[in-house]
Design a protein around this motif. Sequence first.
Motif, PDB file in Angstrom:
ATOM      1  N   UNK A  19      38.919  35.640  45.748  1.00  0.00           N
ATOM      2  CA  UNK A  19      40.296  35.918  45.349  1.00  0.00           C
ATOM      3  C   UNK A  19      41.274  35.060  46.138  1.00  0.00           C
ATOM      4  N   UNK A  20      41.025  34.891  47.424  1.00  0.00           N
ATOM      5  CA  UNK A  20      41.923  34.076  48.245  1.00  0.00           C
ATOM      6  C   UNK A  20      41.910  32.621  47.807  1.00  0.00           C
ATOM      7  N   UNK A  21      40.731  32.083  47.503  1.00  0.00           N
ATOM      8  CA  UNK A  21      40.647  30.699  47.025  1.00  0.00           C
ATOM      9  C   UNK A  21      41.351  30.543  45.688  1.00  0.00           C
ATOM     10  N   UNK A  22      41.190  31.528  44.805  1.00  0.00           N
ATOM     11  CA  UNK A  22      41.854  31.481  43.498  1.00  0.00           C
ATOM     12  C   UNK A  22      43.366  31.408  43.661  1.00  0.00           C
ATOM     13  N   UNK A  23      43.891  32.072  44.700  1.00  0.00           N
ATOM     14  CA  UNK A  23      45.332  32.072  44.947  1.00  0.00           C
ATOM     15  C   UNK A  23      45.816  30.836  45.700  1.00  0.00           C
ATOM     16  N   UNK A  24      44.895  29.957  46.071  1.00  0.00           N
ATOM     17  CA  UNK A  24      45.296  28.726  46.738  1.00  0.00           C
ATOM     18  C   UNK A  24      45.389  28.798  48.249  1.00  0.00           C
ATOM     19  N   UNK A  25      44.856  29.875  48.859  1.00  0.00           N
ATOM     20  CA  UNK A  25      44.891  29.992  50.311  1.00  0.00           C
ATOM     21  C   UNK A  25      43.793  29.129  50.950  1.00  0.00           C
ATOM     22  N   UNK A  26      43.992  28.772  52.198  1.00  0.00           N
ATOM     23  CA  UNK A  26      42.973  28.092  52.992  1.00  0.00           C
ATOM     24  C   UNK A  26      42.132  29.169  53.674  1.00  0.00           C
ATOM     25  N   UNK A  27      40.830  29.139  53.422  1.00  0.00           N
ATOM     26  CA  UNK A  27      39.956  30.219  53.878  1.00  0.00           C
ATOM     27  C   UNK A  27      38.912  29.698  54.854  1.00  0.00           C
ATOM     28  N   UNK A  28      38.864  30.322  56.017  1.00  0.00           N
ATOM     29  CA  UNK A  28      37.796  30.085  56.991  1.00  0.00           C
ATOM     30  C   UNK A  28      36.926  31.337  57.035  1.00  0.00           C
ATOM     31  N   UNK A  29      35.616  31.150  56.976  1.00  0.00           N
ATOM     32  CA  UNK A  29      34.703  32.281  57.140  1.00  0.00           C
ATOM     33  C   UNK A  29      33.943  32.123  58.448  1.00  0.00           C
ATOM     34  N   UNK A  30      33.662  33.258  59.085  1.00  0.00           N
ATOM     35  CA  UNK A  30      32.896  33.264  60.332  1.00  0.00           C
ATOM     36  C   UNK A  30      31.753  34.240  60.174  1.00  0.00           C
ATOM     37  N   UNK A 194      35.818  48.904  41.993  1.00  0.00           N
ATOM     38  CA  UNK A 194      35.257  47.563  41.854  1.00  0.00           C
ATOM     39  C   UNK A 194      35.675  46.731  43.062  1.00  0.00           C
ATOM     40  N   UNK A 195      34.709  46.047  43.666  1.00  0.00           N
ATOM     41  CA  UNK A 195      34.981  45.280  44.876  1.00  0.00           C
ATOM     42  C   UNK A 195      36.067  44.228  44.642  1.00  0.00           C
ATOM     43  N   UNK A 196      36.179  43.730  43.431  1.00  0.00           N
ATOM     44  CA  UNK A 196      37.204  42.721  43.131  1.00  0.00           C
ATOM     45  C   UNK A 196      38.600  43.337  43.102  1.00  0.00           C
ATOM     46  N   UNK A 197      38.706  44.569  42.613  1.00  0.00           N
ATOM     47  CA  UNK A 197      39.995  45.268  42.642  1.00  0.00           C
ATOM     48  C   UNK A 197      40.407  45.584  44.072  1.00  0.00           C
TER      49      UNK A 197
END
Length: 346
Positions: A19-30, A194-197
């Motif tokens: 969802x964050x990528x779809x919105x155009x955010x920069x995402x770092x995962x750890x 739903x996990x997406x909601x």
Amino acid sequence: MKILLLGGSSFLGRAFASEALTRGHEVTTFNRGRTAADLPGVEAVRGDRDTPGDLARLAGGRYWDAVVDTSAQQPAQAAESARLLRGRAGHYTLISSVHAFADWPARVVDETSPLHPCPADTPPGQEFSAALKAGCERAVLEHFGAERALVLNSGLLIGPHEQGGRLPWWLERMARGGRVLAPGEPGRPMQLIDVRDFAVFGLDRLTAGTAGRFITTAPPGRLTFGEFLAGCAAVAGGADTELSWVADGPLTADGPDSVQPWSELPLWLPDLPESAGTWLADTGRAEAAGLRCRPFTDTARDTWEWLRRRGPSDDTEPDGRKRGRIVHGIEPAKERRLLDAAAPTH
């Protein structure tokens, strides 16, 4: 925004990342990189949150607008990450659970309900208990303060990429066809989100800079167990799939065919005082803040499509039961014996 996901590769973390990528955010995962692959488009940083050096390496010289912590299970984990990130992030969202409330599941809970008395400085390595989530909440609030911390008390999450195996088990059971043991009362309410909601709501609140607490699950009264099983059958069942309802009594009677609630027949709980509030958590505050939940049939359809693409899982028996610390799903011969012995109620 620049968003750091502690976790971020499997189920809930994956939903937030997508969802964050779809919105155009920069995402770092750890994460350790062991559970699942990170989504294309994220910056994946490998490390173990239980190793202080790994967390320090992650935090050093960097800044994020917000952190979403999907993986804290121990107060010590939450405390160390919040301590290291309090000067490196503007906002901290902790995914907690309704388990954190002392009155749940016996009573209806809302955001003002008391928490379990688990302190923020609880030593690491504790055996699992519902109280630990309350300690995680206190640890984050201790370092980020009430103005920069958001706590989402999750209900039961379902949807594509589910790891718990509950909705997938029912879908796969419907696909095997024949008489299906439907336990309890079809009118019994459920609360499944739903996990997406959940991720949409969480990111909406995060990007708005919201602080505080929200019970985040589907509103009570939107789904019954009968509708849940009928939806699973409609999506995955064959022409010979038939729901055969059996009352709680025969299933819980002492004997070799007594059924273990929740695990052998996933999501089924007998009608008992100690679980009376399981599916009745008050979601009014989250609904007022914009929580929206898709119809269950949409979630069931998407989950079934994912299961068919994925194919058999390495942790699943041929009869659909999920291996692990707790085996999800009733053994087929036991199900047949119960169906033959009990008079159907519906």
